[in-house]
Motif scaffolding. Sequence first.
Motif, PDB file in Angstrom:
ATOM      1  N   LEU A  37       0.846  -1.190   0.000  1.00 24.67           N
ATOM      2  CA  LEU A  37       0.000   0.000   0.000  1.00 24.67           C
ATOM      3  C   LEU A  37       0.881   1.239   0.000  1.00 24.67           C
ATOM      4  CD1 LEU A  37      -2.710   1.381   0.042  1.00 24.67           C
ATOM      5  CD2 LEU A  37      -2.808   1.090   2.512  1.00 24.67           C
ATOM      6  N   THR A  41       0.196   2.237  -5.502  1.00 26.56           N
ATOM      7  CA  THR A  41      -0.593   1.003  -5.496  1.00 26.56           C
ATOM      8  C   THR A  41      -2.034   1.222  -5.031  1.00 26.56           C
ATOM      9  OG1 THR A  41       0.111   0.427  -3.242  1.00 26.56           O
ATOM     10  CG2 THR A  41       1.466  -0.391  -5.066  1.00 26.56           C
ATOM     11  N   GLN A  44      -4.957  -0.639  -6.375  1.00 27.75           N
ATOM     12  CA  GLN A  44      -5.108  -2.056  -6.029  1.00 27.75           C
ATOM     13  C   GLN A  44      -5.970  -2.247  -4.769  1.00 27.75           C
ATOM     14  OE1 GLN A  44      -1.177  -3.818  -5.815  1.00 27.75           O
ATOM     15  NE2 GLN A  44      -0.491  -2.688  -7.617  1.00 27.75           N
ATOM     16  N   TRP A  45      -6.534  -1.152  -4.282  1.00 31.82           N
ATOM     17  CA  TRP A  45      -7.339  -1.187  -3.063  1.00 31.82           C
ATOM     18  C   TRP A  45      -8.682  -0.510  -3.303  1.00 31.82           C
ATOM     19  CZ3 TRP A  45      -5.457  -3.177   1.682  1.00 31.82           C
ATOM     20  CH2 TRP A  45      -4.107  -3.553   1.667  1.00 31.82           C
ATOM     21  N   SER A  46      -9.669  -0.843  -2.470  1.00 37.33           N
ATOM     22  CA  SER A  46     -10.967  -0.180  -2.567  1.00 37.33           C
ATOM     23  C   SER A  46     -11.638  -0.155  -1.201  1.00 37.33           C
ATOM     24  CB  SER A  46     -11.872  -0.893  -3.580  1.00 37.33           C
ATOM     25  OG  SER A  46     -12.096  -2.238  -3.195  1.00 37.33           O
ATOM     26  N   TRP A  52     -12.478   6.436   4.202  1.00 28.72           N
ATOM     27  CA  TRP A  52     -11.051   6.117   4.084  1.00 28.72           C
ATOM     28  C   TRP A  52     -10.333   7.191   3.267  1.00 28.72           C
ATOM     29  CZ3 TRP A  52      -9.388   2.086   6.920  1.00 28.72           C
ATOM     30  CH2 TRP A  52     -10.297   1.076   7.262  1.00 28.72           C
ATOM     31  N   PHE A  75     -11.359  -1.685   4.089  1.00 32.04           N
ATOM     32  CA  PHE A  75     -10.523  -1.214   2.977  1.00 32.04           C
ATOM     33  C   PHE A  75      -9.791  -2.452   2.473  1.00 32.04           C
ATOM     34  CE2 PHE A  75      -6.984   1.245   1.051  1.00 32.04           C
ATOM     35  CZ  PHE A  75      -7.748   2.161   0.333  1.00 32.04           C
ATOM     36  N   ILE A  76     -10.099  -2.888   1.258  1.00 31.17           N
ATOM     37  CA  ILE A  76      -9.773  -4.240   0.812  1.00 31.17           C
ATOM     38  C   ILE A  76      -8.754  -4.226  -0.327  1.00 31.17           C
ATOM     39  CG2 ILE A  76     -10.735  -6.374  -0.148  1.00 31.17           C
ATOM     40  CD1 ILE A  76     -13.438  -5.542   1.112  1.00 31.17           C
ATOM     41  N   TRP A  77      -7.770  -5.112  -0.195  1.00 35.24           N
ATOM     42  CA  TRP A  77      -6.761  -5.295  -1.234  1.00 35.24           C
ATOM     43  C   TRP A  77      -7.334  -6.178  -2.332  1.00 35.24           C
ATOM     44  CZ3 TRP A  77      -2.186  -9.116  -1.399  1.00 35.24           C
ATOM     45  CH2 TRP A  77      -1.243  -8.702  -2.360  1.00 35.24           C
ATOM     46  N   LYS A  78      -7.113  -5.783  -3.575  1.00 37.35           N
ATOM     47  CA  LYS A  78      -7.597  -6.562  -4.712  1.00 37.35           C
ATOM     48  C   LYS A  78      -6.651  -7.706  -5.065  1.00 37.35           C
ATOM     49  CE  LYS A  78      -9.868  -2.467  -6.672  1.00 37.35           C
ATOM     50  NZ  LYS A  78      -9.905  -1.524  -7.810  1.00 37.35           N
ATOM     51  N   LYS A 215      -8.503 -13.008   0.829  1.00 32.52           N
ATOM     52  CA  LYS A 215      -8.678 -11.569   0.856  1.00 32.52           C
ATOM     53  C   LYS A 215      -8.027 -10.962   2.097  1.00 32.52           C
ATOM     54  CE  LYS A 215     -11.436 -10.881  -2.754  1.00 32.52           C
ATOM     55  NZ  LYS A 215     -11.071  -9.987  -3.879  1.00 32.52           N
ATOM     56  N   GLY A 217      -7.941  -7.179   4.314  1.00 31.94           N
ATOM     57  CA  GLY A 217      -8.592  -5.880   4.450  1.00 31.94           C
ATOM     58  C   GLY A 217      -8.436  -5.311   5.845  1.00 31.94           C
TER      59      GLY A 217
END
Length: 238
Positions: A37, A41, A44-46, A52, A75-78, A215, A217
Motif C-alpha cells: 500500500l 498502489t 489495487q485497493w478499494s 477512508w 478497505f480491501i486489497w484486490k 482476501k 482488508g
Amino acid sequence: MNLKATILPVVILLMLTGCEPSKSPTPNADNTFQTILADSTLNQWSGKDGYWRFEDGILIGEITPENILIENTFFIWKGNTGHDFELKADFRISQKGNSGINYRSEAVKGKEFMLRGYQADFDGSHKYTGNVHEERGRSTLAKRGEIALLMNGTSSEILARTGTQESLLSKIDSTENAWNQYHIIAWGNSIIHLINGQIMTILMDDGASKSVGNKLGFQLHLGPPMKVEFRDIQLKKL
C-alpha cells in the motif's frame, strides 16, 4: 496422527526463536517483504467512500459525528495473499476505537466492502489487541496469551500460554498517538499474532469450518466516532 505431538515442537521453536522472519517457514524466492500500500498502489485497493483516505503514506479510516457507520466496513486489497504468508503493519487507534486486520478472508455476498474470516483484533483500550477473531463467523478463537488448538472448528483447548495478560500488555505502547506493529504469520493450520516483536497469540485451527479465503482488508468498526491509521504495510508470501 497425534496433532498435539506434531504442533507443540513447532510452538516451542517459534517461542524460542522469537519468531523472527528469517526463521519462519520456507519464504519466497527473494526472502523479502513487499510494500503493498503506497501512492503507486492505491488502485489495487478499494473502500467505502467518505470513510477512508490516504495521506503521507498513512491509511486513515475515520468515523465522524456527521458520518456514522451502521455496519462494519473494510478497505480491501484486490490482490491475493496466498494461503501462507507474513504480514506486517504499523497501527494506531483512538482510545474509543475498534478495528482489526482481516486475512484469509472472503467477500460477503450481497454486501459491499465487507469481509468474513480471520482477524487480527485490536482496540483503543487494548482489551482485545492480539486476539484471533473470526469476523462474521466464530467470534473470538484465541485470546491474547493463549496457544490454542481448535478441533473440528468448535472445540478449543488451551495447550500453553505465551505470557500473562499483564506481561503481554506491557509490550503494547498505549500512550497517546503511539504506533504499534502487528505481525501476522499464517502457515498451514497455524496462525501467529505478534505485536512489537512479542508473540501474543497462537492458534492451530484444525476445523473444517476454518477460514480459507485469500482476501486482506483493514476494518473500520461501527460505533462512536473514532480514527484508525495504518502505515508501512508489507507482505511476504511463504
